[in-house]
Write a protein that holds these residues in place. Sequence first.
Motif, PDB file in Angstrom:
ATOM      1  N   LEU A 167       0.821  -1.209   0.000  1.00 42.79           N
ATOM      2  CA  LEU A 167       0.000   0.000   0.000  1.00 42.79           C
ATOM      3  C   LEU A 167       0.859   1.266   0.000  1.00 42.79           C
ATOM      4  N   MET A 168       1.911   1.291   0.809  1.00 45.80           N
ATOM      5  CA  MET A 168       2.793   2.462   0.868  1.00 45.80           C
ATOM      6  C   MET A 168       3.493   2.673  -0.478  1.00 45.80           C
ATOM      7  N   CYS A 169       3.902   1.589  -1.105  1.00 48.45           N
ATOM      8  CA  CYS A 169       4.534   1.675  -2.417  1.00 48.45           C
ATOM      9  C   CYS A 169       3.553   2.242  -3.440  1.00 48.45           C
ATOM     10  N   ASP A 170       2.316   1.783  -3.401  1.00 54.59           N
ATOM     11  CA  ASP A 170       1.289   2.295  -4.311  1.00 54.59           C
ATOM     12  C   ASP A 170       1.057   3.793  -4.102  1.00 54.59           C
ATOM     13  N   ILE A 171       1.029   4.225  -2.866  1.00 53.38           N
ATOM     14  CA  ILE A 171       0.838   5.644  -2.560  1.00 53.38           C
ATOM     15  C   ILE A 171       1.982   6.458  -3.152  1.00 53.38           C
ATOM     16  N   HIS A 172       3.216   6.030  -2.895  1.00 53.41           N
ATOM     17  CA  HIS A 172       4.382   6.751  -3.406  1.00 53.41           C
ATOM     18  C   HIS A 172       4.405   6.748  -4.941  1.00 53.41           C
ATOM     19  N   ASP A 173       4.078   5.612  -5.545  1.00 54.95           N
ATOM     20  CA  ASP A 173       4.061   5.523  -7.010  1.00 54.95           C
ATOM     21  C   ASP A 173       3.012   6.446  -7.618  1.00 54.95           C
ATOM     22  N   ASN A 174       1.834   6.514  -7.006  1.00 53.45           N
ATOM     23  CA  ASN A 174       0.773   7.388  -7.512  1.00 53.45           C
ATOM     24  C   ASN A 174       1.161   8.852  -7.398  1.00 53.45           C
ATOM     25  N   ILE A 175       1.750   9.238  -6.305  1.00 57.04           N
ATOM     26  CA  ILE A 175       2.176  10.627  -6.140  1.00 57.04           C
ATOM     27  C   ILE A 175       3.272  10.963  -7.143  1.00 57.04           C
ATOM     28  N   ALA A 176       4.225  10.055  -7.325  1.00 58.80           N
ATOM     29  CA  ALA A 176       5.304  10.287  -8.289  1.00 58.80           C
ATOM     30  C   ALA A 176       4.751  10.395  -9.702  1.00 58.80           C
ATOM     31  N   ALA A 177       3.782   9.557 -10.046  1.00 59.56           N
ATOM     32  CA  ALA A 177       3.190   9.590 -11.387  1.00 59.56           C
ATOM     33  C   ALA A 177       2.469  10.912 -11.626  1.00 59.56           C
ATOM     34  N   ILE A 178       1.769  11.395 -10.642  1.00 59.84           N
ATOM     35  CA  ILE A 178       1.064  12.670 -10.778  1.00 59.84           C
ATOM     36  C   ILE A 178       2.059  13.802 -10.941  1.00 59.84           C
ATOM     37  N   ASN A 179       3.119  13.780 -10.152  1.00 59.60           N
ATOM     38  CA  ASN A 179       4.106  14.861 -10.185  1.00 59.60           C
ATOM     39  C   ASN A 179       5.015  14.823 -11.405  1.00 59.60           C
ATOM     40  N   SER A 180       5.128  13.696 -12.077  1.00 63.46           N
ATOM     41  CA  SER A 180       6.037  13.612 -13.220  1.00 63.46           C
ATOM     42  C   SER A 180       5.355  13.864 -14.564  1.00 63.46           C
ATOM     43  N   GLY A 181       4.081  14.085 -14.565  1.00 61.54           N
ATOM     44  CA  GLY A 181       3.335  14.252 -15.806  1.00 61.54           C
ATOM     45  C   GLY A 181       3.625  15.548 -16.535  1.00 61.54           C
ATOM     46  N   ARG A 182       4.475  15.533 -17.516  1.00 59.27           N
ATOM     47  CA  ARG A 182       4.771  16.640 -18.444  1.00 59.27           C
ATOM     48  C   ARG A 182       4.853  18.008 -17.787  1.00 59.27           C
ATOM     49  N   ASN A 183       5.551  18.106 -16.676  1.00 56.33           N
ATOM     50  CA  ASN A 183       5.792  19.380 -15.987  1.00 56.33           C
ATOM     51  C   ASN A 183       4.517  20.125 -15.619  1.00 56.33           C
ATOM     52  N   LYS A 184       3.454  19.406 -15.396  1.00 54.05           N
ATOM     53  CA  LYS A 184       2.211  20.024 -14.964  1.00 54.05           C
ATOM     54  C   LYS A 184       2.149  19.979 -13.448  1.00 54.05           C
TER      55      LYS A 184
ATOM     56  N   PRO B 200       0.378  19.073  -9.895  1.00 55.24           N
ATOM     57  CA  PRO B 200      -0.418  17.889  -9.550  1.00 55.24           C
ATOM     58  C   PRO B 200      -1.903  18.056  -9.823  1.00 55.24           C
ATOM     59  N   ALA B 201      -2.469  19.239  -9.598  1.00 59.68           N
ATOM     60  CA  ALA B 201      -3.905  19.438  -9.810  1.00 59.68           C
ATOM     61  C   ALA B 201      -4.278  19.272 -11.274  1.00 59.68           C
ATOM     62  N   GLN B 202      -3.356  19.610 -12.184  1.00 58.10           N
ATOM     63  CA  GLN B 202      -3.658  19.489 -13.603  1.00 58.10           C
ATOM     64  C   GLN B 202      -3.675  18.033 -14.048  1.00 58.10           C
ATOM     65  N   ASN B 203      -3.044  17.150 -13.305  1.00 58.51           N
ATOM     66  CA  ASN B 203      -2.981  15.746 -13.690  1.00 58.51           C
ATOM     67  C   ASN B 203      -4.117  14.905 -13.126  1.00 58.51           C
ATOM     68  N   VAL B 204      -4.891  15.464 -12.228  1.00 58.25           N
ATOM     69  CA  VAL B 204      -5.991  14.712 -11.640  1.00 58.25           C
ATOM     70  C   VAL B 204      -7.106  14.608 -12.672  1.00 58.25           C
ATOM     71  N   PRO B 205      -7.556  13.384 -12.976  1.00 63.12           N
ATOM     72  CA  PRO B 205      -8.598  13.235 -13.994  1.00 63.12           C
ATOM     73  C   PRO B 205      -9.825  14.064 -13.656  1.00 63.12           C
ATOM     74  N   GLY B 206     -10.309  14.790 -14.642  1.00 60.65           N
ATOM     75  CA  GLY B 206     -11.519  15.574 -14.464  1.00 60.65           C
ATOM     76  C   GLY B 206     -11.293  17.004 -14.020  1.00 60.65           C
ATOM     77  N   LEU B 207     -10.189  17.282 -13.348  1.00 63.51           N
ATOM     78  CA  LEU B 207      -9.970  18.628 -12.858  1.00 63.51           C
ATOM     79  C   LEU B 207      -9.622  19.604 -13.971  1.00 63.51           C
ATOM     80  N   GLY B 208      -9.128  19.127 -15.085  1.00 66.49           N
ATOM     81  CA  GLY B 208      -8.795  20.002 -16.200  1.00 66.49           C
ATOM     82  C   GLY B 208     -10.018  20.740 -16.716  1.00 66.49           C
TER      83      GLY B 208
END
Length: 118
Positions: free
Chosen positions: A81-98, A100-108
């Motif tokens: 679970l901790m690994c999944d949390i860290h992986d999800n945060i890293a994935a959100i933060n690494s998305g094309r220099n956007k 984190p709020a811009q990477n959340v589905p639907g928030l765009g």
Amino acid sequence: MKNYSRANTGIDLNLIPVFIEVVRCGSMAKASVRLEMSRPAVSLALKRFNQLFDEPLFFRKGLYLEPTEKALALTHSLEILMCDIHDNIAAINSGRNKSPAQNVPGLGNIMPQSEPSI
């Protein structure tokens, strides 16, 4: 959406890394060094975490703590679970220099980014 706050669940999620590290190290002293916490703080965190369960998670063997089978199984699940949390945060933060709020589905669609004014 379910409310997972500490006030509602009685579970302090900050205790999880302490528990995992004590299981990995086999002692509170070694875990305190790795976590950069005082030994009393690790001891208190482990005591609070143990209170969530009906049976002990460790047996004392001299200076070391031996995890029970339940503790080992719990550690495995919590590490995933901790690994999944860290992986999800890293994935959100690494998305094309956007941000984190811009990477959340639907928030765009809800919060369009304004163009910088010159």
